[in-house]
Design an enzyme around this catalytic site. Sequence first.
Site, PDB file in Angstrom:
ATOM      1  CG  HIS B 141      -1.892   0.965   1.427  1.00 45.62           C
ATOM      2  ND1 HIS B 141      -1.627   2.266   1.783  1.00 45.62           N
ATOM      3  CD2 HIS B 141      -3.245   0.877   1.300  1.00 45.62           C
ATOM      4  CE1 HIS B 141      -2.772   2.927   1.854  1.00 45.62           C
ATOM      5  NE2 HIS B 141      -3.765   2.109   1.570  1.00 45.62           N
ATOM      6  CG  ASP B 218       0.661  -2.472   6.180  1.00 47.41           C
ATOM      7  OD1 ASP B 218      -0.295  -2.625   6.974  1.00 47.41           O
ATOM      8  OD2 ASP B 218       0.575  -1.796   5.140  1.00 47.41           O
ATOM      9  CD  GLN B 221      -6.615  -4.318   4.098  1.00 42.20           C
ATOM     10  OE1 GLN B 221      -7.596  -5.051   4.232  1.00 42.20           O
ATOM     11  NE2 GLN B 221      -6.739  -3.020   3.946  1.00 42.20           N
ATOM     12  CE  LYS B 244      -7.169  -0.227   6.345  1.00 39.52           C
ATOM     13  NZ  LYS B 244      -7.999   0.331   5.280  1.00 39.52           N
ATOM     14  CB  CYS B 382      -3.905   3.399  -1.401  1.00 38.97           C
ATOM     15  SG  CYS B 382      -5.096   4.693  -1.106  1.00 38.97           S
TER      16      CYS B 382
END
Lengths: 149, 424
Positions: B141, B218, B221, B244, B382
Amino acid sequence: MSDLRELYQQVILDHYKRPRNFKKLDGATRQAEGNNPLCGDQITVYLHMDGDLIRDISFEGAGCAISQSAASLMTTVLKGKTKAEAGALFEKFHEMVTGGENAVDPMELGKLAVFCGVKEFPVRVKCASLPWHTMRAALEGQNGSVSTE
Amino acid sequence: MSTHARPRIGEQHCQECLVSIGPERIREEFPTLWTKVHGKPLVYLDNAATTQKPRSVIEALTRYYTEENSNVHRGVHLLSQVATQAYESGRTKVRQFVNAAHDREIIFTRGTTEGINLVAQTYGRRALRAGDEVLISAMEHHSNIVPWQMICEEKGAALKVIPMNDAGELLLEEYRRLLTDRTKLVAVTHVSNALGTVNPIQDVIALAHGRGIPVLVDGAQAVSHMPVDVRELDCDFYAFSGHKLFGPTGIGILYGKAYLLEAMPPYQGGGDMISAVTFEKTIYNTLPYKFEAGTPHIAGVIGLAAAIEYVERVGRNQIAAYEADLLAYGTEILTAVPGLRLIGTARDKAGVLSFVLDGIHAHDVGTILDLEGVAVRAGHHCAMPVMKRFGLPATARASLAFYNTRADLDALAKGLHKVREVFA
């Protein structure tokens, strides 16, 4: 479904699938590029100017149905118009798709009135107006590229 | 606390699996899922962008602002103590959620983006010299690209990229080759937002550690789809976002190993991050406060803690199993749509169905689906380099959460047939 057909009118779909004046214009005197970075819509508008008269106009590009059909229809109405007439049409078209203060009677816009439904879709206004912004940049002889962002 | 006659999920069903609770019971707890758009029931398939909030989260926020609102860490009065306790117990909740060793390893941020920027601007600024390299992957991202570009440019360091194959899987052999003495940090996503790929993050970390290189993950997600154990992964940093994870926007988490965080300079200066200030010199506060300048997002932490409680009641293993079934079903019915091509077909995927339709731009797909009540994302997500890798301007993306059902995916498929009709 009515909103859907309002936006994706047959004329729009037809111009998307069979874009008119979709070519690089030999003998173009001006050209400009436009990008809508959010969607990836991309357009190049070519103009062959004879003084203040748009002798010929064409475009190349890739993107969504709204942006590509708007470019195609734009080329069909601007051929033979003067710079001032093209500028006035730009203003009216812009007013119509943004649903601006000065309500425009779509009848004044002739076949461009098929984009009337765009004003109900704020995120798609940029798609419809990108070719027009690009055309105006070419008309005014601006260098570089236009972005909707 | 419950204002409802029926017991909530977990109160009497903690041992039951998600499927036996039933998606309808779960959907009842998410008010947004009852709304209508364009006169049609909302089918929300944009969970990779943000998730909806269960009533328990909304009520926790209301309760805080109604009954407990006060600033943390400084009041002698009761409300301040209540707010401080709620805020700090939220930290403990997060620590347990990711199985970190210490509360002080949990830094509250605005979101994943701020967590990554924090590491880039503090750890990165200290560690990087001209000629050094930071290694990221081809499926990042923008928030795990740009912060590294900025610090690399400042330091004269280079950003290197682990390539992926056409399915959207990292090429580990290439990765192995890219790890050199110049590599000072590896920053890789756990799950790709644009493709759904679940990266073999444990291998990525182990390979880097074999050369003594720290790894930032990261996790934006990942956390809503699967259990995450930072000690088992042995990652050095793990960043994720509350919104999220069914919690509020504006609150995020950066996990970092204590010894690394201790050695890092502060990110921002201000209140709360200090022990003592004179005009000549400031003594910085200890962890985690050193990295939490200014009044924090107290309500955000409280809402996040409620979200984590909710997710734990449903059960993260159960969520993973339920969503795997949903993803398989979605893959099957989307593949059956004529002219549809899935983008991102990794063997290990979570929660994302990214696709293109022949001759129809993703934005037209998105607009028509929206008119059918189906909310998906259309665009570059993104992740412009991912789009470029696949030679596409954009994709449409349906992304799942545990409150989605097969009926939602049926509605998506039906909507896609309508898209094709319009463009026929």
